[in-house]
Scaffold this motif. Structure first.
Motif, PDB file in Angstrom:
ATOM      1  N   TRP A  99       0.871  -1.282  -0.082  1.00 54.57           N
ATOM      2  CA  TRP A  99      -0.022   0.049   0.019  1.00 54.57           C
ATOM      3  C   TRP A  99       0.740   1.223  -0.015  1.00 54.57           C
ATOM      4  CZ3 TRP A  99      -1.684  -3.902   3.370  1.00 54.57           C
ATOM      5  CH2 TRP A  99      -2.686  -4.597   2.896  1.00 54.57           C
ATOM      6  N   GLY A 100       0.306   2.239  -0.805  1.00 53.75           N
ATOM      7  CA  GLY A 100       1.254   3.539  -0.780  1.00 53.75           C
ATOM      8  C   GLY A 100       0.473   4.469  -0.421  1.00 53.75           C
ATOM      9  N   SER A 101       0.850   5.858  -0.648  1.00 62.04           N
ATOM     10  CA  SER A 101       0.376   7.173  -0.237  1.00 62.04           C
ATOM     11  C   SER A 101      -1.202   7.034  -0.328  1.00 62.04           C
ATOM     12  CB  SER A 101       1.149   8.262  -0.591  1.00 62.04           C
ATOM     13  OG  SER A 101       1.051   8.171  -2.128  1.00 62.04           O
ATOM     14  N   ASP A 102      -1.836   6.407  -1.221  1.00 63.85           N
ATOM     15  CA  ASP A 102      -3.314   6.493  -1.442  1.00 63.85           C
ATOM     16  C   ASP A 102      -4.151   5.947  -0.330  1.00 63.85           C
ATOM     17  OD1 ASP A 102      -2.398   3.964  -2.136  1.00 63.85           O
ATOM     18  OD2 ASP A 102      -4.262   3.525  -3.468  1.00 63.85           O
ATOM     19  N   ASP A 103      -3.289   5.149   0.560  1.00 69.06           N
ATOM     20  CA  ASP A 103      -4.234   4.926   1.631  1.00 69.06           C
ATOM     21  C   ASP A 103      -3.066   5.002   2.791  1.00 69.06           C
ATOM     22  OD1 ASP A 103      -5.393   3.735   4.109  1.00 69.06           O
ATOM     23  OD2 ASP A 103      -6.403   2.001   2.674  1.00 69.06           O
ATOM     24  N   PRO A 104      -3.385   6.214   3.358  1.00 72.35           N
ATOM     25  CA  PRO A 104      -2.133   6.481   4.505  1.00 72.35           C
ATOM     26  C   PRO A 104      -2.045   5.371   5.543  1.00 72.35           C
ATOM     27  CG  PRO A 104      -3.420   8.401   3.958  1.00 72.35           C
ATOM     28  CD  PRO A 104      -4.048   7.188   3.174  1.00 72.35           C
ATOM     29  N   THR A 105      -3.053   5.254   6.118  1.00 71.39           N
ATOM     30  CA  THR A 105      -3.320   4.240   7.118  1.00 71.39           C
ATOM     31  C   THR A 105      -2.693   2.919   6.860  1.00 71.39           C
ATOM     32  OG1 THR A 105      -5.171   5.219   7.934  1.00 71.39           O
ATOM     33  CG2 THR A 105      -4.925   3.293   9.034  1.00 71.39           C
ATOM     34  N   LYS A 106      -2.931   2.094   5.710  1.00 69.30           N
ATOM     35  CA  LYS A 106      -2.394   1.007   5.501  1.00 69.30           C
ATOM     36  C   LYS A 106      -1.115   1.128   5.102  1.00 69.30           C
ATOM     37  CE  LYS A 106      -6.477  -1.510   3.740  1.00 69.30           C
ATOM     38  NZ  LYS A 106      -7.298  -1.852   2.680  1.00 69.30           N
ATOM     39  N   ALA A 107      -0.492   2.245   4.396  1.00 67.97           N
ATOM     40  CA  ALA A 107       0.771   2.804   4.132  1.00 67.97           C
ATOM     41  C   ALA A 107       1.604   2.591   5.214  1.00 67.97           C
ATOM     42  CB  ALA A 107       1.104   4.003   3.211  1.00 67.97           C
ATOM     43  N   ALA A 108       1.271   3.012   6.481  1.00 68.33           N
ATOM     44  CA  ALA A 108       1.983   3.404   7.583  1.00 68.33           C
ATOM     45  C   ALA A 108       2.052   2.029   8.419  1.00 68.33           C
ATOM     46  CB  ALA A 108       1.459   4.526   8.492  1.00 68.33           C
ATOM     47  N   PHE A 109       1.081   1.031   8.239  1.00 66.18           N
ATOM     48  CA  PHE A 109       1.005  -0.146   9.165  1.00 66.18           C
ATOM     49  C   PHE A 109       2.467  -0.945   9.238  1.00 66.18           C
ATOM     50  CE2 PHE A 109      -3.742  -0.922   9.072  1.00 66.18           C
ATOM     51  CZ  PHE A 109      -3.712  -0.223  10.197  1.00 66.18           C
ATOM     52  N   ARG A 126      10.032   8.660  -0.383  1.00 64.17           N
ATOM     53  CA  ARG A 126      10.341  10.009  -0.918  1.00 64.17           C
ATOM     54  C   ARG A 126       9.937  10.877   0.319  1.00 64.17           C
ATOM     55  NH1 ARG A 126       7.028  10.629  -5.577  1.00 64.17           N
ATOM     56  NH2 ARG A 126       7.509   8.575  -6.167  1.00 64.17           N
ATOM     57  N   LYS A 127      10.780  11.558   0.780  1.00 62.39           N
ATOM     58  CA  LYS A 127      10.807  12.309   2.062  1.00 62.39           C
ATOM     59  C   LYS A 127       9.438  13.291   1.933  1.00 62.39           C
ATOM     60  CE  LYS A 127      13.154  15.207   5.305  1.00 62.39           C
ATOM     61  NZ  LYS A 127      14.323  15.585   5.868  1.00 62.39           N
ATOM     62  N   SER A 128       8.902  13.873   0.693  1.00 65.31           N
ATOM     63  CA  SER A 128       7.924  14.681   0.687  1.00 65.31           C
ATOM     64  C   SER A 128       6.781  13.890   0.842  1.00 65.31           C
ATOM     65  CB  SER A 128       7.810  15.228  -0.820  1.00 65.31           C
ATOM     66  OG  SER A 128       8.026  14.512  -1.646  1.00 65.31           O
ATOM     67  N   VAL A 129       6.619  12.807   0.210  1.00 64.69           N
ATOM     68  CA  VAL A 129       5.467  11.808   0.614  1.00 64.69           C
ATOM     69  C   VAL A 129       5.557  11.304   2.057  1.00 64.69           C
ATOM     70  CG1 VAL A 129       4.485   9.795  -0.170  1.00 64.69           C
ATOM     71  CG2 VAL A 129       5.601  11.006  -1.888  1.00 64.69           C
ATOM     72  N   ALA A 130       6.558  11.244   2.546  1.00 64.78           N
ATOM     73  CA  ALA A 130       6.586  10.399   4.058  1.00 64.78           C
ATOM     74  C   ALA A 130       5.928  11.573   4.955  1.00 64.78           C
ATOM     75  CB  ALA A 130       7.975  10.041   4.630  1.00 64.78           C
ATOM     76  N   ASN A 131       6.450  12.841   4.568  1.00 60.89           N
ATOM     77  CA  ASN A 131       5.867  13.915   5.587  1.00 60.89           C
ATOM     78  C   ASN A 131       4.450  14.207   5.211  1.00 60.89           C
ATOM     79  OD1 ASN A 131       8.571  14.677   6.581  1.00 60.89           O
ATOM     80  ND2 ASN A 131       8.970  15.851   5.038  1.00 60.89           N
ATOM     81  N   ALA A 132       3.823  13.876   4.185  1.00 60.04           N
ATOM     82  CA  ALA A 132       2.409  14.134   3.861  1.00 60.04           C
ATOM     83  C   ALA A 132       1.555  12.866   4.396  1.00 60.04           C
ATOM     84  CB  ALA A 132       2.108  14.112   2.299  1.00 60.04           C
ATOM     85  N   VAL A 133       2.161  11.884   4.724  1.00 63.73           N
ATOM     86  CA  VAL A 133       1.403  10.403   5.018  1.00 63.73           C
ATOM     87  C   VAL A 133       1.016  10.800   6.621  1.00 63.73           C
ATOM     88  CG1 VAL A 133       1.454   8.014   5.250  1.00 63.73           C
ATOM     89  CG2 VAL A 133       2.249   9.145   3.375  1.00 63.73           C
ATOM     90  N   VAL A 134      -0.414  10.705   6.882  1.00 68.41           N
ATOM     91  CA  VAL A 134      -0.870  10.901   7.986  1.00 68.41           C
ATOM     92  C   VAL A 134      -1.998   9.930   8.350  1.00 68.41           C
ATOM     93  CG1 VAL A 134      -1.809  12.294  10.025  1.00 68.41           C
ATOM     94  CG2 VAL A 134      -0.318  13.057   8.318  1.00 68.41           C
ATOM     95  N   PRO A 135      -1.659   8.822   9.009  1.00 74.54           N
ATOM     96  CA  PRO A 135      -2.710   7.575   9.057  1.00 74.54           C
ATOM     97  C   PRO A 135      -3.542   8.074  10.131  1.00 74.54           C
ATOM     98  CG  PRO A 135      -0.658   6.936  10.189  1.00 74.54           C
ATOM     99  CD  PRO A 135      -0.093   8.181   9.382  1.00 74.54           C
ATOM    100  N   VAL A 136      -4.800   7.498   9.794  1.00 77.59           N
ATOM    101  CA  VAL A 136      -5.913   7.815  10.698  1.00 77.59           C
ATOM    102  C   VAL A 136      -5.472   7.288  12.152  1.00 77.59           C
ATOM    103  CG1 VAL A 136      -8.383   7.469  11.167  1.00 77.59           C
ATOM    104  CG2 VAL A 136      -7.638   7.712   8.790  1.00 77.59           C
ATOM    105  N   GLY A 137      -5.402   8.072  13.309  1.00 73.08           N
ATOM    106  CA  GLY A 137      -5.337   7.602  14.725  1.00 73.08           C
ATOM    107  C   GLY A 137      -3.983   7.153  15.030  1.00 73.08           C
TER     108      GLY A 137
END
Length: 132
Positions: free
Chosen positions: A39-49, A76-87
């Protein structure tokens, strides 16, 4: 009628499970765990799991590695900074913990090239290209 009499008999049986306690676990097993993400940045919660779970498993003293297949874009740093998973805390914060614990991160080479993730992007988080 039969069901009622059965239930009355069952109610009279003491529940031993509530009285006895589970035996104490004395030996802990250290596991070797490979977290894989698609999972990529299109689903931030799954991307962070994989990073969140990898951090938690590392806290429990397990040996953890993370492999990113199609999910390399958060490297990518710009993407990592933008990914905020729910909760959960932002991905950039979790990646800081992963780096501090020296948890190995591997990225699919073909997937990285296809998504424009460079070795310099990966080096930011101590990640390496996995060539198969």
């Amino acid at each position: 009628m039969i069901r009622r009499s059965f239930l009355r008999q069952l109610a009279a049986v003491p529940f031993f499970a509530a009285v006895t306690s589970a035996p104490a676990v004395t030996d802990t097993v250290k596991l070797k765990i490979l977290m894989k993400s698609a999972w990529g940045s299109d689903d931030p919660t799954k991307a962070a799991f994989p990073f969140l779970h990898g951090d938690a498993l590392s806290e429990a003293d397990h040996e953890v590695q993370i492999f990113l297949g199609e999910a390399v874009s958060p490297m990518r740093k710009s993407v990592a900074n933008a990914v905020v998973p729910v909760g959960w805390p932002p991905l950039a914060e979790v990646l800081g913990k992963i780096i501090a614990k020296k948890i190995p991160i591997y990225a699919c080479g073909a997937c990285s090239r296809a998504r424009g993730v460079t070795e310099r992007d990966l080096a930011e988080y101590g990640a390496k290209i996995w060539q198969s």
